[in-house]
Design a protein around this motif. Structure first.
Motif, short mmCIF file in Angstrom:
data_model
loop_
_atom_site.label_atom_id
_atom_site.label_comp_id
_atom_site.label_asym_id
_atom_site.label_seq_id
_atom_site.Cartn_x
_atom_site.Cartn_y
_atom_site.Cartn_z
N GLN A 1 27.24 111.93 49.67
CA GLN A 1 26.03 112.73 49.50
C GLN A 1 24.77 111.86 49.49
N ASP A 2 24.85 110.64 48.95
CA ASP A 2 23.69 109.77 48.94
C ASP A 2 23.47 109.05 50.26
N GLY A 3 24.44 109.12 51.18
CA GLY A 3 24.30 108.51 52.49
C GLY A 3 24.54 107.02 52.53
N HIS A 4 24.96 106.42 51.40
CA HIS A 4 25.17 104.97 51.34
C HIS A 4 26.63 104.58 51.49
N THR A 5 27.54 105.50 51.28
CA THR A 5 28.96 105.21 51.35
C THR A 5 29.58 105.96 52.51
N LEU A 6 30.46 105.28 53.20
CA LEU A 6 31.16 105.85 54.36
C LEU A 6 32.65 105.59 54.20
N ILE A 7 33.46 106.61 54.46
CA ILE A 7 34.91 106.45 54.42
C ILE A 7 35.46 106.73 55.81
N THR A 8 36.49 105.98 56.16
CA THR A 8 37.13 106.13 57.47
C THR A 8 38.63 106.21 57.28
N ARG A 9 39.27 107.00 58.13
CA ARG A 9 40.73 107.17 58.09
C ARG A 9 41.28 106.76 59.45
N GLY A 10 42.19 105.80 59.45
CA GLY A 10 42.70 105.26 60.70
C GLY A 10 44.18 105.52 60.88
N SER A 11 44.62 105.27 62.11
CA SER A 11 46.04 105.42 62.42
C SER A 11 46.87 104.25 61.93
N ASP A 12 46.22 103.23 61.33
CA ASP A 12 46.96 102.11 60.74
C ASP A 12 47.38 102.38 59.31
N LYS B 1 35.77 107.59 43.25
CA LYS B 1 34.78 106.89 44.08
C LYS B 1 34.18 105.69 43.36
N ARG B 2 33.96 105.80 42.06
CA ARG B 2 33.30 104.71 41.32
C ARG B 2 34.26 103.55 41.04
N SER B 3 35.42 103.85 40.49
CA SER B 3 36.38 102.79 40.17
C SER B 3 37.27 102.40 41.34
N LEU B 4 37.28 103.27 42.41
CA LEU B 4 38.11 103.01 43.59
C LEU B 4 39.57 102.83 43.21
N THR C 1 45.72 103.50 56.71
CA THR C 1 44.80 103.03 55.68
C THR C 1 43.60 103.96 55.58
N LEU C 2 42.99 103.98 54.40
CA LEU C 2 41.72 104.63 54.14
C LEU C 2 40.76 103.54 53.65
N LYS C 3 39.61 103.39 54.30
CA LYS C 3 38.68 102.32 53.96
C LYS C 3 37.35 102.90 53.52
N VAL C 4 36.77 102.24 52.52
CA VAL C 4 35.48 102.63 51.96
C VAL C 4 34.46 101.56 52.36
N TRP C 5 33.32 102.00 52.93
CA TRP C 5 32.30 101.09 53.45
C TRP C 5 30.95 101.37 52.80
N ASP C 6 30.13 100.34 52.73
CA ASP C 6 28.72 100.47 52.38
C ASP C 6 27.93 100.33 53.68
N ARG D 1 24.99 99.83 54.25
CA ARG D 1 23.98 98.78 54.24
C ARG D 1 24.57 97.41 54.50
N LYS D 2 25.90 97.27 54.25
CA LYS D 2 26.61 96.02 54.54
C LYS D 2 27.94 96.41 55.17
N LEU D 3 27.89 96.54 56.47
CA LEU D 3 29.04 97.12 57.17
C LEU D 3 30.02 96.06 57.68
N LYS D 4 29.89 94.82 57.22
CA LYS D 4 30.75 93.77 57.75
C LYS D 4 32.16 93.84 57.18
N GLU D 5 32.28 94.10 55.89
CA GLU D 5 33.57 94.15 55.24
C GLU D 5 33.69 95.43 54.42
N PRO D 6 34.89 96.03 54.36
CA PRO D 6 35.05 97.24 53.54
C PRO D 6 35.02 96.92 52.05
N ILE D 7 34.51 97.87 51.28
CA ILE D 7 34.52 97.72 49.83
C ILE D 7 35.93 97.80 49.27
N LYS D 8 36.71 98.71 49.84
CA LYS D 8 38.07 98.92 49.35
C LYS D 8 38.90 99.47 50.50
#
Length: 599
Positions: free
Chosen positions: A343-354, A412-415, A356-361, A363-370
């Motif tokens: 909702q704040d537009g700062h967090t992005l989640i992606t679901r892949g065929s590998d 979302k907060r504690s991941l 995994t579920l990845k959480v991204w920022d 503003r820093k899209l180089k590495e996933p947060i979790k």
């Protein structure tokens, strides 16, 4: 003395109703508590597991004596609990050869009841009750609920889109309309507009469609020219559309992604050409990279797209679109099936065929947060945020008859992992958590599961639970054939075939541009008077053609033709003067004069 009928009071009291509702049909009382109890959700699932073991001497001996296969011999043995307990064994699969040198090994399948959650209920999760909306014959691949929470649209691999209305649905949970947007193409996405009056339907074809709230087709997007190399020059998609969404704030803007390596923005008032084209490229710089999904941020300031090679693309919502704002190669190993913004537009989640579920920022899209591993996916997994932006939801997949799909919750907060529930046998393909209803809709296999809590949820599926099923009517057993009536309403008319439409247009002189036929028969001024108006005008207008001498009518223009010869102006000076022979005319005049004299 005879006793009066009805007791000692008024004799008419015996014929009066005893209660207020004695006349007419008695209203059916629905036990809401019992209905809610019938919809309680089970907290355990059945999982099919496999394990290997050695064959016993008894099995080997029986196999050699009867000259049958090892697998058939294993099935024939029934009393093996003392040596090898089989917990609800359902069959055996031979792994080794028929005559191995070492011990014979078989692989067996068995079912096990697994408790996937605690019995205690958490007010954060509306999961205590469940209903199922059945209607699709194959897996449900698209699911959407309008903002009011009254209408639900679902699409599946059976090529159909079904419309559901909570307000008019009883406990049988049947859809009120089913349409087939494009024959032979599965539904990839459905999405309601922000006003809820139109539905965007994307299929495996290159032409998305718009439908009204009641399921009537209102518009069809144009298809581009497949022979153009630059996708920016085509007016529409040239390959199958993979996803589509409405703009969160602009009510007339729609975004679609397709396998032609583009994401396109459209204005629904003019679907003959897109407004903007966003192109993606692979690592070699070629525009041959299918786009699997796309998404708007909640405020519309960002546009995200995920591709088949696992790359992630971000553009500014207001443009420019010639270059992406950020590109991340290798976000997942394999294709990405879904992306979602918080909702704040700062967090992005992606679901892949590998898996995994990845959480991204963003503003820093180089590495996933979790990164959450071991989430089985068969290519159609979904992921969303909860309405209050505190939880992350995703589903897992399972092959048919090999277990149940799971719906998992993460904080979302504690991941950290919070909770999981078993949905049904098959894969969880789509998830929707409606904020107004506080109900979770999950598409799994051929059904749509709706989870709710009578204490925290409102309307939606709760309205259907308290309604009894409609009783069968004799007319339900009658097969309703199609009635072709030329005077029926347009909404009930069947669309004519292309051949019939061409034949009908051929008979229309305006559409076929048929030239006028030559006039024949008596008429006036080159026209045949056949109408009543022509008949009346013939008597009103004087006709002077028969009373006029044609020679005099021609000679009337002789002087003008001599002074200004329009057609023979080039020969005016060289044209010889005509020499007339008046001998016959003079002789005729003399004879006439002689006759008059003799008379």
């Amino acid at each position: 003395m005879e006793k009066k009928r009805g007791g000692g009071g008024n004799p008419l009291d015996a014929y009066l109703p005893k209660t207020l509702h004695s006349f007419g049909k008695q209203p059916e009382r629905v036990d809401v508590t019992k209905r809610y109890q019938d919809t309680r959700r089970s907290t355990s699932v059945t999982i099919v597991k496999k394990r290997k073991r050695e064959l016993t001497d008894e099995e080997i001996a029986q196999s050699q004596a009867s000259e049958v296969g090892i697998a058939d011999a294993a099935k024939a043995v029934t009393d093996l609990d003392a040596v090898h307990p089989l917990h609800a064994a359902t069959g055996y699969i031979v792994v080794a050869s028929e005559k191995p040198a070492g011990p014979r090994i078989v692989e067996e399948e068995y079912e096990e009841q697994v408790q996937v959650e605690e019995e205690e209920t958490d007010p954060r999760f509306p999961l205590s009750n469940e209903i199922r909306m059945r209607g699709h014959s194959r897996i449900v691949t698209a699911l959407a609920v309008d903002r009011s929470g009254a209408r639900v649209a679902s699409g599946g691999a059976d090529y159909n889109v079904k419309f559901w209305d909570f307000a008019g649905m009883d406990s049988s949970h049947r859809s009120f309309r089913s349409v087939e947007p494009c024959a032979g193409h599965r539904i990839t996405a459905v999405n309601w507009s922000i006003t809820g009056d139109q539905l965007l339907v994307c299929t495996g074809s290159a032409k998305p469609k718009l439908y009204s709230r009641d399921g009537q087709e209102t518009a069809e997007f144009i298809r581009g020219d497949m022979y153009l190399a630059d996708m920016a020059n085509t007016k529409g998609h040239i390959a199958g559309v993979s996803h589509g969404e409405w703009h969160p704030t602009a009510r007339n803007t729609v975004m679609t992604s397709a396998s032609d390596s583009t994401v396109r923005l459209w204005d629904i008032n003019d679907v003959t050409k897109q407004k903007h084209v966003l192109k993606v490229k692979n690592e070699r710089g070629n525009t041959r990279l299918p786009v699997n999904t796309c998404a708007f941020s909640p405020d519309g300031t960002l546009i995200g797209a995920a591709c088949e090679d696992g790359s992630l693309w971000l553009w500014p919502g207001g443009g420019p679109y010639s270059r992406p704002k950020q590109v991340l190669r290798g976000a997942h190993i394999g294709e990405i099936s879904k992306i979602c913004f918080s909702q704040d537009g700062h967090t992005l989640i992606t679901r892949g065929s590998d898996d995994t579920l990845k959480v991204w920022d963003v503003r820093k899209l180089k590495e996933p947060i979790k990164s959450f591993p071991e989430l089985d996916s068969l290519g159609s997994a979904d992921c969303i945020f909860s309405p209050n932006d505190d939880l992350i939801l995703t589903g897992t997949s399972a092959k048919k008859d090999e277990g149940s799909g799971l719906l998992k919750f993460f904080d979302k907060r504690s991941l950290e992992f919070v909770k999981q529930i078993g949905v049904a046998a098959g894969s969880v393909s789509r998830i929707v958590w409606h904020p107004n209803l506080n109900q979770i809709l999950v598409a799994c296999s051929e059904n749509v599961h709706v989870y709710f809590d009578p204490d925290t949820s409102r309307n939606g599926a709760m309205l259907t639970t308290t309604r009894a099923k409609r009783k069968l009517d004799p007319s339900d057993l009658v097969q309703h054939m199609a009635v072709h009536n030329p005077h029926a309403l347009p909404m009930f008319k069947a669309e004519p075939s292309a051949k019939r439409k061409r034949m009908k247009d051929r008979l229309d002189p305006i559409k076929s541009r048929k030239p006028d036929l030559p006039m024949s028969g008596p008429g006036h001024s080159g026209k045949i008077g056949s109408s009543l108006t022509s008949h009346l005008m013939q008597g009103l207008l004087p006709k002077t053609e028969r009373d006029e001498d044609p020679r005099e009518a021609i000679l009337r223009f002789a002087q003008k033709a001599e002074e200004d010869p329009y057609w023979f102006r080039a020969y005016k000076d060289t044209q010889p003067k005509p020499q007339f022979d008046y001998t016959l005319l003079q002789e005729e005049q003399q004879r006439e004069a002689q006759k008059a004299k003799d008379a």
